[in-house]
Every structure is written in structure tokens, then in C-alpha cells.
Motif scaffolding. Sequence first.
Motif, mmCIF file in Angstrom:
data_model
loop_
_atom_site.group_PDB
_atom_site.id
_atom_site.type_symbol
_atom_site.label_atom_id
_atom_site.label_comp_id
_atom_site.label_asym_id
_atom_site.label_seq_id
_atom_site.Cartn_x
_atom_site.Cartn_y
_atom_site.Cartn_z
ATOM 1 N N ALA A 107 4.552 88.215 -8.259
ATOM 2 C CA ALA A 107 5.772 88.675 -8.296
ATOM 3 C C ALA A 107 6.900 87.154 -8.469
ATOM 4 C CB ALA A 107 6.849 90.004 -7.594
ATOM 5 N N LEU A 108 7.129 87.065 -7.071
ATOM 6 C CA LEU A 108 8.835 86.136 -6.642
ATOM 7 C C LEU A 108 7.798 84.900 -7.556
ATOM 8 C CD1 LEU A 108 9.171 86.001 -2.796
ATOM 9 C CD2 LEU A 108 9.845 87.042 -4.601
ATOM 10 N N SER A 109 6.779 84.481 -7.247
ATOM 11 C CA SER A 109 6.567 83.075 -8.131
ATOM 12 C C SER A 109 6.865 83.238 -9.588
ATOM 13 C CB SER A 109 5.285 82.441 -8.154
ATOM 14 O OG SER A 109 4.919 82.150 -6.892
ATOM 15 N N HIS A 110 6.839 83.883 -10.126
ATOM 16 C CA HIS A 110 7.715 84.313 -11.544
ATOM 17 C C HIS A 110 8.454 85.130 -11.438
ATOM 18 C CE1 HIS A 110 2.935 85.269 -12.353
ATOM 19 N NE2 HIS A 110 3.263 84.456 -13.455
ATOM 20 N N GLY A 111 9.796 84.448 -11.197
ATOM 21 C CA GLY A 111 11.237 84.913 -10.765
ATOM 22 C C GLY A 111 11.870 85.722 -10.119
ATOM 23 N N CYS A 112 10.807 87.026 -9.593
ATOM 24 C CA CYS A 112 11.926 87.930 -8.819
ATOM 25 C C CYS A 112 12.595 87.702 -7.465
ATOM 26 C CB CYS A 112 11.210 89.140 -8.992
ATOM 27 S SG CYS A 112 9.635 89.713 -10.630
#
Length: 402
Positions: A199-204
Motif C-alpha cells: 500500500a505505501l509503495s503504491h502511494g498510500c
Amino acid sequence: MAKVPSDTRPQTKLVTAGRRPEWTGPVVNPPVWRASTHLYPDMAAKEDGGKHNEDGRFFYGRRGAPTQWALAEALTELEPDAAGTVLYPSGVAAIAGALLAVLQPGDVLLVTDNAYEPSRTMATGLLARMGIETRFFDPLDPDAFPSKFCDRTRAVLLESPGSLTMEVCDVPALAAMAREKGAVSLLDNTWASALGFAALSHGCDIAIMSLTKHVGGHSDLMMGSASAGKRWYARLRQTAQALGHVVSPDDAALAARGLRTMGVRLERSTASAVEIARWLSGRPEVAQVLCPMLPGAPGHDLWLRDFTGGCGLFSFVFGGSDEAGRARFIDALELFGIGYSWGGFESLVVPFDPAPIRSETPWPPAHWSGQDRLGVRLSIGLEDPADLIADLDRAFAAMEQG
């Protein structure tokens, strides 16, 4: 155990993460530390302890001990770009704690229209009473998404695939738009977990999970988590402590044990779910199979692009059945328990009709007939898929006999 290279793959991290020698001692797993009070050897140690609010520092039971710290550290290692993870007594508590960490009275929250129903209830109830306004949006209409923002919009709550109806939205695009507007993006990532969607690597900004599901894996605990980068992790931690959120060491030990086998369980349940979804797609009683892992199903292209895994949860919609027929179908099932939650070793079924809990997205979709609205959600467990298919086949026969 010896220090593990930092570049190990996720399946290896499931086994090695959170097992610091100072927490485990000479055994494999961290012991269960049941303690409310942490004792200091002298006043100097007490004064020093109060200066360091971080996992690994003894202070008081609300801040945990090695049992909880080990689980939080393991979850952080599994979430690329995370600086830390906060544990909560349930998945809903994790959603509430994360939202309260980023919102204040007067703010506007955007919530995906296909969100988990307790998330929606929280937004229109608890947060509304605190003076926080919620606006829902269609997760499959990114062109309309920017128009939902105003100068008071502070956060966006996403969920992909969506609860019950399994829509996959373009999380990277929506998270990027939120960031451009100065809003925090939070993703309920329970369905895929960090193994299936980073999730964080996808911008969240914040990744939320109900650990009750895949991580626990045995339907015997309640817990949630929120992971974030350095900025938002500090806020999450401070807010959780202000609210008195803490998880029991016994539950933390169960969750850590479940975490070690989560990878193989997810592989098995995912493969079984795809096999069963494919079989359902050929049944005349089924109007639509809502399983993004199935080629040709809604959201499959985005799932292929962004996800590295799936799980055993999906839904399907009957073609023309009525409520009595659906009830006969569910009652005839012998291997599927009727109950909420999912991600355990056993298969489950619940009926659904999303219409009452949607405000921005019509249900059923315009291209379906008026009767094609009654659905069921299946959580596929670790049983043999051939037996589950036979059980579903018997249930369809029972449905038609009415």
C-alpha cells in the motif's frame, strides 16, 4: 536467531521478522509477557524510560512488551516503506484510530462508496458527532474524484477490492490525487495484505489491516493494525496511546503465530477461490462472479497490474433468484458456516444486498436486470476445493427445488 539480510523476500520475512534475540532468548518465539507494570532498577532508569516512547523500551503495559513489539516489528518489515506499526484491539479500532489521528472537527473526509459497512457507520455516526463531514465517492470514477475535494478535505479512506462487491479501484491514481490536494490517503488493505498489495509503495500514507482475518488465520482472535511512514506513524502512535489502545499479549502471540503460516494459507485459499469462482461463472443460476482474480471479471486488469497476490474472499450474484431461494441455497450448505469475518481456515458464507449502504454508486449496475441484485459472499478456507464445489452444487439444487 542470527541477523537476517534486509533484502529477504516477503515469504522469508514471514518466518524471520520480529524475532530479535533480546525478545526471544534461547527459544524460537517471543514468550508471552503478561504484565501491566514494568519495574525499574533505580530512579535513573525510570527517568530515562520516560524519555523514549518507542517499541523496545519498557515503560508501562499500555505500551506493550516483547510479545506485542515483535508482532508490530514483523508487520512493519512486511510493509515496504513503513517506519512502524500500531496494534489495535480490532480491525474497526484500527480504522477509527487511524482516522482520529489525521482528522479534527471541521475537516472533510472522503470515503469510498463501497467501504466496509462499519467504516461507513463510523463516518456518519462517530465522526459526524465530532464535527467531521463525510462525502462518499464512486471509486470507479476517477475523473469525478477531484470534484469531491474542498479546502477542508483532509483525508481519503480507500478500500480495494471493495467490501462485498469487490470493485478494484486505481489506488495509485486516487492516492496521488489526494496527495496533490493535500489530503492523507488511508487504505483498508485487509483483503490483500502487504503480501498482495504494497500500500505505501503504491502511494498510500497509511495501510490498515484487520489482523483478525489472514494474520490470525484461525478465527480465534480480534486485532487490527495501521502501518505508516515516519510522519504518520508518530501521529498514529500518539493517538493510540491517548485513546488507551492496547492488545493483549496472548492475542499478540496468537497473531504472531498465525503470521508465520499466512503465506502458505493465502496461496492455498487463493488457488481454491479462483477454481471455485471459475466453476461458478459457468453456472446458469449465477449472473455475475465478483472475483478480481478471475480473468474477465470486473477489476481483473487492475488486479493484474497492481497486486502480487489475492485471498479466498469473493462474491457472486444470483440471476433472477428471490430471497427465499437465496435462503434455501445458504441453508443447504454443509461445509460453509453462516457467519461474519473471513480469512480463517474454514469456509464461510453471508448474504448481501448493497443497495441500502450505497449513496454514490447504483446497485445493481445498469446493465444487469432488476432481479440480479441478490448476492452472497464466500470466504474460501483450506478445505479441498472439490468438496466445496460439491457442496455448492447441492445448494443450487436445493435452491431450485423451492
